[in-house]
Motif scaffolding. Structure first.
Motif, PDB file in Angstrom:
ATOM      1  N   UNK A  26      68.872  85.743  49.865  1.00  0.00           N
ATOM      2  CA  UNK A  26      70.095  85.711  50.682  1.00  0.00           C
ATOM      3  C   UNK A  26      70.043  86.775  51.772  1.00  0.00           C
ATOM      4  N   UNK A  27      69.489  87.942  51.415  1.00  0.00           N
ATOM      5  CA  UNK A  27      69.451  89.064  52.357  1.00  0.00           C
ATOM      6  C   UNK A  27      68.290  88.944  53.346  1.00  0.00           C
ATOM      7  N   UNK A  28      67.489  87.901  53.195  1.00  0.00           N
ATOM      8  CA  UNK A  28      66.399  87.693  54.139  1.00  0.00           C
ATOM      9  C   UNK A  28      65.203  88.607  53.892  1.00  0.00           C
ATOM     10  N   UNK A  29      65.083  89.105  52.657  1.00  0.00           N
ATOM     11  CA  UNK A  29      63.910  89.918  52.308  1.00  0.00           C
ATOM     12  C   UNK A  29      62.861  88.969  51.722  1.00  0.00           C
ATOM     13  N   UNK A  30      61.558  89.216  52.034  1.00  0.00           N
ATOM     14  CA  UNK A  30      60.506  88.317  51.560  1.00  0.00           C
ATOM     15  C   UNK A  30      60.487  88.295  50.026  1.00  0.00           C
ATOM     16  N   UNK A  31      60.624  87.100  49.407  1.00  0.00           N
ATOM     17  CA  UNK A  31      60.613  87.033  47.936  1.00  0.00           C
ATOM     18  C   UNK A  31      59.263  87.453  47.355  1.00  0.00           C
ATOM     19  N   UNK A  32      58.203  87.454  48.186  1.00  0.00           N
ATOM     20  CA  UNK A  32      56.879  87.871  47.695  1.00  0.00           C
ATOM     21  C   UNK A  32      56.851  89.360  47.344  1.00  0.00           C
ATOM     22  N   UNK A  33      57.898  90.075  47.725  1.00  0.00           N
ATOM     23  CA  UNK A  33      57.949  91.493  47.359  1.00  0.00           C
ATOM     24  C   UNK A  33      58.363  91.694  45.907  1.00  0.00           C
ATOM     25  N   UNK A  34      58.720  90.606  45.240  1.00  0.00           N
ATOM     26  CA  UNK A  34      59.099  90.703  43.823  1.00  0.00           C
ATOM     27  C   UNK A  34      58.130  89.895  42.980  1.00  0.00           C
ATOM     28  N   UNK A  35      57.888  90.358  41.765  1.00  0.00           N
ATOM     29  CA  UNK A  35      56.965  89.650  40.900  1.00  0.00           C
ATOM     30  C   UNK A  35      57.319  89.949  39.450  1.00  0.00           C
ATOM     31  N   UNK A  36      57.315  88.924  38.610  1.00  0.00           N
ATOM     32  CA  UNK A  36      57.580  89.120  37.183  1.00  0.00           C
ATOM     33  C   UNK A  36      56.404  88.566  36.395  1.00  0.00           C
ATOM     34  N   UNK A  37      55.944  89.349  35.460  1.00  0.00           N
ATOM     35  CA  UNK A  37      54.801  88.934  34.641  1.00  0.00           C
ATOM     36  C   UNK A  37      54.988  89.497  33.242  1.00  0.00           C
ATOM     37  N   UNK A  38      54.614  88.745  32.239  1.00  0.00           N
ATOM     38  CA  UNK A  38      54.711  89.252  30.865  1.00  0.00           C
ATOM     39  C   UNK A  38      53.359  89.821  30.460  1.00  0.00           C
ATOM     40  N   UNK A  39      53.329  91.108  30.126  1.00  0.00           N
ATOM     41  CA  UNK A  39      52.086  91.748  29.721  1.00  0.00           C
ATOM     42  C   UNK A  39      52.338  92.518  28.421  1.00  0.00           C
TER      43      UNK A  39
END
Lengths: 70, 376
Positions: A26-39
């Motif tokens: 919504x804020x126009x920030x690149x979603x690629x800056x977030x990442x979720x992974x189960x480790x």
């Protein structure tokens, strides 16, 4: 899912992550800056690989225009 | 001269008669006796009150005290300026939701390209035109408060539907920012000015002559506060309730009747601060007739929904909200109608937590649902 040391902690984390992802878009920030992974704590090598890959991805995106906010 | 004595000078709190009407009227003081507007004013006169993380952050700025004050002391304004001073010393109250909403506002002060209009049905809005619909923070509330089924963007779609039905295709912009209400009342005047400056640029660039609001805070800010800081706006802020009320009068819209008893909660920004009491009642009567019943605390005496500016949400807030919902249920109404997204969020949160048996319905959802296809 649910296979978490903190019981339903990962379920809560996923919910929080998807909410944050929607807000970021919504804020126009690149979603690629977030990442979720189960480790798991036993997967040291995999954790290092994921962190390295994500760091490369962020470097490619360059500094965010939001540096000064908050 | 100290900052505090300067503030006393400018807000003229030395006119205080020490009558205590403010504390007697205060919804926070009722549930949290340590909070006393009268004592805060008195301490300020003796230079004992200080800008800190103390009681100044508990005020809801709902203006129940100031409208009753015989000496016309603007206590919410005094509090706002105390907070501004406290913020320079590093205090910021207790932001609710871990400060998420304050962060969103801070991000909006930056040069960003938001993507916040995905909810708009195709062809229902324009990029330039005479009328601008200022949506407010609903796109964000829609995501953040989904858990308690409150703040949904569907409400903005219903407001748009009502505007469209009046023959208007308004401008809705991706570049709209938070109106700055919370920043200002959180004691962050600088952030407010940054947000307001961008909003004025965006609206002026659209060529709009009228800006329609459905959020009480946005309307109050544009009508009362923006001109104080920025002078002549160059457009007219209009509240959707006044807008619809005029169109009921000229017969251009009509609503189908419905059964059931409802009661209406006056939001503090819409009622006490912007003076809109009659229009929501006229619209509700158009649907429910005499089945609209009033709570003991209504109109200018309506009680605040318990939290403001996304901060200091506490057990006091919850107590105020539980009392309000019980007050609504005691009228015999099955539905409490709200006209403010934040009141709705706070009441639905409390309803969910305390299992109180009353429906909480947004006024615009209700009206859009009862809108007649053709006015007869």
């Amino acid at each position: 899912m649910g296979d978490c040391h903190y019981l339903d902690g990962n379920e809560k984390a996923e919910k929080m992550f998807s909410m944050a992802l929607e807000l970021v878009k919504l804020l126009g920030i690149e979603p690629e800056r977030m990442h979720l992974e189960w480790v798991s704590s036993a997967e040291g090598g995999r954790f290092a690989q994921i962190a390295t890959d994500f760091t490369k991805q962020i470097r490619r995106l360059g500094p965010s225009r939001l540096k000064k906010a908050a | 001269m100290t900052a505090l004595s300067e503030l006393v000078e400018e807000t003229q709190t030395y006119f205080c008669l020490d009558c205590g009407v403010c504390t007697g009227s205060c919804p926070v003081a009722r549930v949290f006796p340590d909070f006393s507007p009268r004592q805060i004013i008195e301490r300020s006169l003796y230079e004992l009150e200080e800008a800190s993380d103390g009681t100044i952050w508990n005020c809801l700025t709902c203006a129940q005290c100031s409208v009753r004050c015989p000496a016309n002391i603007d206590f919410p304004e005094f509090i706002r300026r105390m907070r501004d001073e406290a913020r320079t010393l590093g205090y910021d109250g207790t932001p609710a939701h871990n400060g998420m909403l304050q962060t969103i506002m801070a991000i909006q002060t930056q040069n960003i390209h938001q993507d916040r209009t995905a909810w708009v049905p195709e062809g229902q809005t324009a990029t330039t035109g005479d009328v601008f619909y200022f949506v407010g923070c609903r796109p964000f509330f829609d995501v953040i408060f989904r858990d308690i089924d409150a703040g949904a963007i569907g409400n903005a779609a219903n407001v748009l539907k009502l505007i469209n039905r009046c023959g208007i295709t308004p401008v809705v912009s991706n570049d709209e920012r938070c109106c700055g209400h919370d920043a200002l009342w959180n004691g962050n005047e600088k952030k407010f000015k940054q947000l307001a400056t961008i909003n004025l640029e965006v609206i002026r660039a659209s060529g709009a002559k009228q800006v329609v609001f459905s959020c009480p805070e946005g309307y109050y800010m544009f009508r009362e506060v923006y001109p104080r800081y920025f002078g002549e706006l160059g457009f007219e802020p209009v509240h959707i309730l006044d807008f619809l009320s005029a169109r009921i009068d000229d017969g251009s819209i009509a609503f189908a009747g419905a059964d059931g008893t409802v009661t209406y909660h006056d939001p503090c920004r819409l009622g006490r601060l912007a003076g809109i009491f009659d229009a929501p009642r006229k619209l509700l009567k158009a649907v429910y007739g005499t089945q609209l019943v009033e709570m003991p605390r209504s109109g200018p005496n309506s009680v605040c929904c318990g939290t403001s500016g996304w901060m200091n949400c506490s057990s006091c807030s919850k107590q105020i909200q539980v009392e309000r919902l019980n007050e609504a249920a005691a009228t015999g109404a099955h539905t409490l109608v709200t006209a403010c997204p934040k009141c709705q969020i706070h009441f639905r949160c409390t309803k969910a937590a305390f299992d109180i048996d009353i429906d909480i319905v947004d006024l615009y959802d209700l009206l859009a649902d009862r809108l007649k296809v053709q006015a007869d």
